[in-house]
Design an enzyme around this catalytic site. Structure first.
Site, PDB file in Angstrom:
ATOM      1  N   TYR A  75      33.006  90.431 -46.088  1.00  0.00           N
ATOM      2  CA  TYR A  75      32.793  91.769 -45.168  1.00  0.00           C
ATOM      3  C   TYR A  75      31.508  90.993 -43.987  1.00  0.00           C
ATOM      4  CZ  TYR A  75      29.771  93.246 -49.127  1.00  0.00           C
ATOM      5  OH  TYR A  75      29.006  93.505 -49.989  1.00  0.00           O
ATOM      6  N   GLU A  76      31.245  92.228 -43.042  1.00  0.00           N
ATOM      7  CA  GLU A  76      30.394  91.690 -42.167  1.00  0.00           C
ATOM      8  C   GLU A  76      31.017  90.446 -41.319  1.00  0.00           C
ATOM      9  OE1 GLU A  76      26.365  92.912 -42.221  1.00  0.00           O
ATOM     10  OE2 GLU A  76      26.493  93.978 -43.858  1.00  0.00           O
ATOM     11  N   GLY A  77      31.936  90.380 -41.187  1.00  0.00           N
ATOM     12  CA  GLY A  77      32.732  89.059 -40.628  1.00  0.00           C
ATOM     13  C   GLY A  77      33.106  88.286 -41.553  1.00  0.00           C
TER      14      GLY A  77
END
Ligand SMILES: Cc1cc2nc3c(=O)[nH]c(=O)nc-3n(C[C@H](O)[C@H](O)[C@H](O)COP(=O)(O)OP(=O)(O)OC[C@H]3O[C@@H](n4cnc5c(N)ncnc54)[C@H](O)[C@@H]3O)c2cc1C
Length: 407
Positions: free
Chosen positions: A385-387
């Site tokens: 997550y968050e890329g």
């Protein structure tokens, strides 16, 4: 290793460590199994002011920044990576408001987030817009003093526990990524409802929800960062929030090493402690070295970023301009490359260390009633997550090419 924390930072670290060890450790298995939200722990974190460590004092915070947040997230994750998201997701909601909010928006929302009275969430992902977050199909249409939201968001952490959401929707689909805009949306706004709750591999104390918007009228004053500036809001936020994921990963790695060392020292095979085998010591040595390298990178990057952030916050209070506008003046560079590096490095270390921790413990490491496998399950999300880490590598590669082009 002495990282030369100030007295205040030491106090924050010790408080977070004490709550983690005394209050969270005894119940982490319960929340992992039941997937209930850890509200009693939230209450402990509120009482200790830990939600407020990175907020400016004028909004009820302790006046720290990303480094202080990382200290808290690391200590909680050392015991339970899922519970750390109560604070980390609230930070992910608050950062865009701190960076891009108007004075009125900051006065309205930051004090409640800083005290933990209301929790936050950040929602950009959609079923068809993951790594390509700009492929959003959630729309926001201006109608008088409101924007009317229609669409679905998914995989929202802190999903039903949050009361304040920073949300991204297209105000001009014809402009693609440049039509993306950001909003602050409150729980309880008519037309906003919870959808499916996900059942997950790890971070099970953190609820992940689908969010539905059906003619949901959001006041125009909740518009964040200007029409079509959503991409800047998201990128500017990730620059300062990704170290939080790195801190979560670091804490998870450290916790797994702590547990594995304790077990390997006590466990006897062939008449001797498992930790007395040189192969075990080499494994432990690599784990500890990777963790310390991750911590050094995380602490040095967040400290450098915070210098710019705190300077921009002080200027913004005087000028009335947004913190982000001031940040562009005080900092000669964007922090994207370094922020991506810490997220990438710490999460890869967490995955490697937690996998090795299971190995070091042998069969018991694989069992649900022994805490090590949970660290491995919790570590995986920090690479996603968050890329995802592929996206972090893309960001770093892009920054390197840009630097080369500049000469
Ligand atoms: C537990 C959990 C909690 C989450 N919490 C939140 C939240 O609070 N708020 C929120 O907005 N989102 C949240 N997310 C969403 C998360 O950020 C996305 O899952 C993530 O960005 C990846 O998007 P995706 O799942 O659609 O994968 P996809 O984009 O479909 O990617 C699939 C694979 O393709 C790779 N890939 C995609 N594009 C490229 C490329 N250009 N180059 C190289 N490889 C590529 C990816 O790295 C991945 O390996 C959460 C997700 C999970 C699982």
């Amino acid at each position: 290793m002495n990282y030369f924390l100030t007295e205040e930072q030491q106090a924050i670290q010790e408080t977070a460590r004490e709550i983690a060890q005394k209050k969270i450790k005894p119940v982490r298995e319960h929340y992992d199994v039941s997937e209930e939200y850890p509200w009693p722990i939230v209450e402990e974190l509120r009482k200790a002011d830990l939600f407020g460590v990175y907020f400016p004092t004028q909004y009820g915070g302790l006046g720290g920044a990303g480094f202080e947040l990382c200290l808290v997230v690391e200590e909680i994750s050392r015991v339970c990576g899922g519970t750390a998201l109560t604070i980390a997701c609230t930070a992910l909601c608050a950062f865009p408001i701190i960076l891009f909010g108007t004075p009125k928006q900051k006065e309205k929302y930051l004090p409640d987030l800083a005290s933990g009275k209301r929790l936050g969430a950040f929602t950009i992902t959609e079923p068809e817009a993951g790594s390509d977050a700009t492929a959003t199909s959630c729309k926001a249409k201006k109608e008088g003093d409101y924007y009317v939201l229609n669409g679905t968001k998914n995989f929202c952490s802190n999903g039903n526990a949050a009361e304040i959401y920073t949300l991204f929707a297209s105000t001009n689909p014809a402009r693609g990524p440049r039509g993306l805009s950001a909003f602050i949306v409150e729980k309880g706004t008519p037309g906003f409802s919870m959808g499916k709750k996900e059942v997950k591999m790890g971070i099970r104390a953190s609820p992940t929800y689908e969010l539905n918007f059906d003619n949901c009228k959001v006041p125009a004053e909740n518009f964040l960062g200007g029409e079509g500036h959503g991409l800047s809001v998201a990128q500017g936020t990730f620059d300062i929030s990704r170290p939080g994921v790195a801190a979560q990963a670091l804490g998870i790695a450290q916790g797994a090493l702590d547990e594995a060392l304790n077990y390997a020292r006590m466990r006897k095979q062939f008449g001797q402690s498992v930790l007395s085998f040189q192969s075990s010591q080499h494994m432990a040595a690599d784990m500890a070295t990777q963790i310390e390298a991750a911590r050094s990178l995380l602490y040095s990057v967040t400290r450098a970023m915070d210098k710019d952030l705190l300077a921009a916050e002080a200027l913004s209070e005087k000028s009335g301009k947004t913190v982000y506008e001031e940040l562009k003046k005080v900092s000669s560079k964007r922090w994207t490359k370094y922020s991506a590096m810490v997220k990438l490095f710490c999460s890869d270390v967490a995955m490697k260390v937690t996998t090795d921790a299971v190995q070091l413990c042998g069969g018991i490491g694989y069992m649900r009633d022994f805490p090590v496998e949970k660290y491995m399950r919790d570590a995986k999300i920090t690479q996603i997550y968050e890329g995802t880490n592929q996206i972090q590598r893309n960001e770093i590669g892009y920054a390197l090419i840009k630097e080369l082009a500049k000469g």
